[in-house]
Enzyme design. Structure first.
Site, PDB file in Angstrom:
ATOM      1  N   GLY A  19      -5.099 -52.645 -90.330  1.00 45.35           N
ATOM      2  CA  GLY A  19      -5.147 -53.459 -88.999  1.00 45.35           C
ATOM      3  C   GLY A  19      -5.002 -52.282 -88.007  1.00 45.35           C
ATOM      4  O   GLY A  19      -3.671 -51.744 -88.093  1.00 45.35           O
ATOM      5  N   VAL A  20      -6.029 -52.125 -87.188  1.00 48.22           N
ATOM      6  CA  VAL A  20      -5.607 -51.023 -86.082  1.00 48.22           C
ATOM      7  C   VAL A  20      -5.738 -51.503 -84.708  1.00 48.22           C
ATOM      8  O   VAL A  20      -6.143 -50.963 -83.906  1.00 48.22           O
ATOM      9  CB  VAL A  20      -6.571 -49.949 -86.517  1.00 48.22           C
ATOM     10  CG1 VAL A  20      -6.279 -49.012 -87.616  1.00 48.22           C
ATOM     11  CG2 VAL A  20      -8.061 -50.410 -86.123  1.00 48.22           C
ATOM     12  N   GLY A  21      -5.052 -52.830 -84.685  1.00 50.40           N
ATOM     13  CA  GLY A  21      -4.909 -53.212 -83.364  1.00 50.40           C
ATOM     14  C   GLY A  21      -3.850 -52.805 -82.697  1.00 50.40           C
ATOM     15  O   GLY A  21      -3.499 -51.709 -82.663  1.00 50.40           O
ATOM     16  N   LYS A  77       7.466 -72.592 -82.814  1.00 52.78           N
ATOM     17  CA  LYS A  77       6.006 -72.434 -82.463  1.00 52.78           C
ATOM     18  C   LYS A  77       5.342 -73.378 -82.274  1.00 52.78           C
ATOM     19  O   LYS A  77       5.393 -74.561 -82.271  1.00 52.78           O
ATOM     20  CB  LYS A  77       5.732 -71.673 -84.020  1.00 52.78           C
ATOM     21  CG  LYS A  77       4.384 -70.843 -84.129  1.00 52.78           C
ATOM     22  CD  LYS A  77       4.913 -69.255 -83.591  1.00 52.78           C
ATOM     23  CE  LYS A  77       3.953 -68.467 -83.467  1.00 52.78           C
ATOM     24  NZ  LYS A  77       4.482 -67.041 -83.441  1.00 52.78           N
ATOM     25  N   VAL A  96      -0.466 -53.153 -82.563  1.00 44.01           N
ATOM     26  CA  VAL A  96       0.582 -52.601 -83.364  1.00 44.01           C
ATOM     27  C   VAL A  96       0.235 -51.584 -84.113  1.00 44.01           C
ATOM     28  O   VAL A  96       0.769 -50.518 -84.545  1.00 44.01           O
ATOM     29  CB  VAL A  96       1.215 -53.917 -83.830  1.00 44.01           C
ATOM     30  CG1 VAL A  96       2.459 -53.461 -84.916  1.00 44.01           C
ATOM     31  CG2 VAL A  96       1.962 -54.658 -82.970  1.00 44.01           C
TER      32      VAL A  96
END
Length: 348
Positions: free
Chosen positions: A179-181, A80, A183
């Site tokens: 979370g409605v991004g 990362k 994904v």
């Protein structure tokens, strides 16, 4: 002038710091393991409070990528990188400098998008470094990884429901999607189509309301999402949401979502969740669609093969639940044991 400095960290193959004062960039890359193949992990660009916070994040995320790739049975290791800065104000000069940093690892670390970086910026980076995956399809890459991440999250939810009730069908189940991004919206939309009672929550209330109207769901606040009774709570935004303050108030039967590093203190929080009688599907197992997606770039898989591999998360999640029951350990401990069992140990 840029400075590359390797920092010794026990348990990691390499941790390196990059400082380029000429363009105003400071980045850290951690390579946790290359035992299975080159370390893959996204570049996270965000304004950390200080360098110590950035180090803590990159170490945690790189180890999680090792476990994620291994649990997904992929020929990759884990790494990362984080860049300390405001993603809204990054410059081309900073991207060029960062590409030089990636080149220092000579292919041992391959990077792609993460929080604060976009596919368009990954396309830019590919001009200056070949060690990039997940570029846009026009450049021969796999592009947006959210579609396959939604596939793995959904299959994790199906396996979780199967473990709860002996039936993977979400019809009639109450599922809270936080979370409605890219994904979360895909997950909520698919569950609604399958007949689940979907509740959506997001700090962006307008986005949540728009999705709810589209799919026939109801909206609740983010705070409500963690205390409302439901079958599955599916966190799909940023991690660090289950800890001493939130776990005691949970009213869900199970947790399964795409957010990374959902537990504040793993393994302590995994034990607390288990003590509440809540089934936890380890995040790096069920959100592995992103790394499966970039396997198309590295291993030359077709999209159909990548989807088939992503759907295998159902069986992997089921096996981890069974291992936890058999060994009388938490699902987080079982997932780690499962992932590590896939990694060859160095010859003595």
């Amino acid at each position: 002038m840029a400075e590359f400095r390797t920092i010794v960290k026990h348990g990691y193959e390499e941790v390196a710091l990059w400082c380029d004062q000429d363009v105003g960039i400071e980045a850290i890359c951690a390579i946790h393991s290359t035992a299975l193949g080159p370390a893959i992990g996204g570049t996270r660009w965000q304004p950390y409070a200080d360098r110590d916070a950035a180090f803590a994040d990159v170490l945690r995320l790189s180890e999680a990528m090792t476990l994620k790739s291994s649990a997904a049975r992929l020929p990759f290791g884990g790494g990362k990188a984080v860049v300390i800065g405001d993603p809204a104000h990054k410059t081309e000069a900073q991207l060029r400098s960062y590409a030089e940093f990636v080149n220092e690892f000579e292919g041992r670390y391959l990077t792609t998008t993460d929080v604060g970086t976009t596919t368009e910026e990954i396309d830019q980076l590919s001009q200056w470094t070949p060690h990039i995956v997940g570029t846009s399809p026009t450049l021969g890459g796999s592009g947006d990884t959210s579609a396959l991440t939604a596939v793995t999250v959904l299959n994790g939810i199906y396996a979780t429901l199967d473990a709860l009730d002996g039936d993977p069908d979400p019809a009639g189940k109450t599922i809270v999607v936080v979370g409605v991004g890219k994904v979360g919206s895909r997950v909520a939309r698919s569950l609604a189509e399958d007949g689940a009672r979907v509740l959506v929550a997001d700090i962006r209330a307008i986005a949540a309301a728009a999705l709810a109207v589209e799919i026939g769901a109801n909206t609740i606040s983010v705070d409500e999402a963690f205390v409302v009774p439901c079958d599955v709570l599916s966190p799909n935004a940023l991690g660090g949401v289950f800890g001493e303050e939130t776990t005691p108030a949970l009213q869900c039967r199970a947790i399964c979502g795409g957010a990374n590093n959902q537990l504040v203190r793993d393994p302590d929080d995994a034990a607390s969740i288990a003590e509440r009688g809540i089934l936890y599907a380890p995040d790096y197992v069920v959100n592995s669609g992103g790394v499966i997606s970039v396997a198309q770039d590295v291993a030359g898989w077709s999209y159909a093969r990548a989807v088939e591999h992503a759907e295998g998360v159902f069986e992997t999640t089921r096996q981890i639940f069974e291992l936890a029951d058999r060994r009388e350990i938490t699902t987080a401990e079982a997932a780690r044991e499962f992932a590590l069992s896939q990694i060859p140990t160095p010859a003595s």
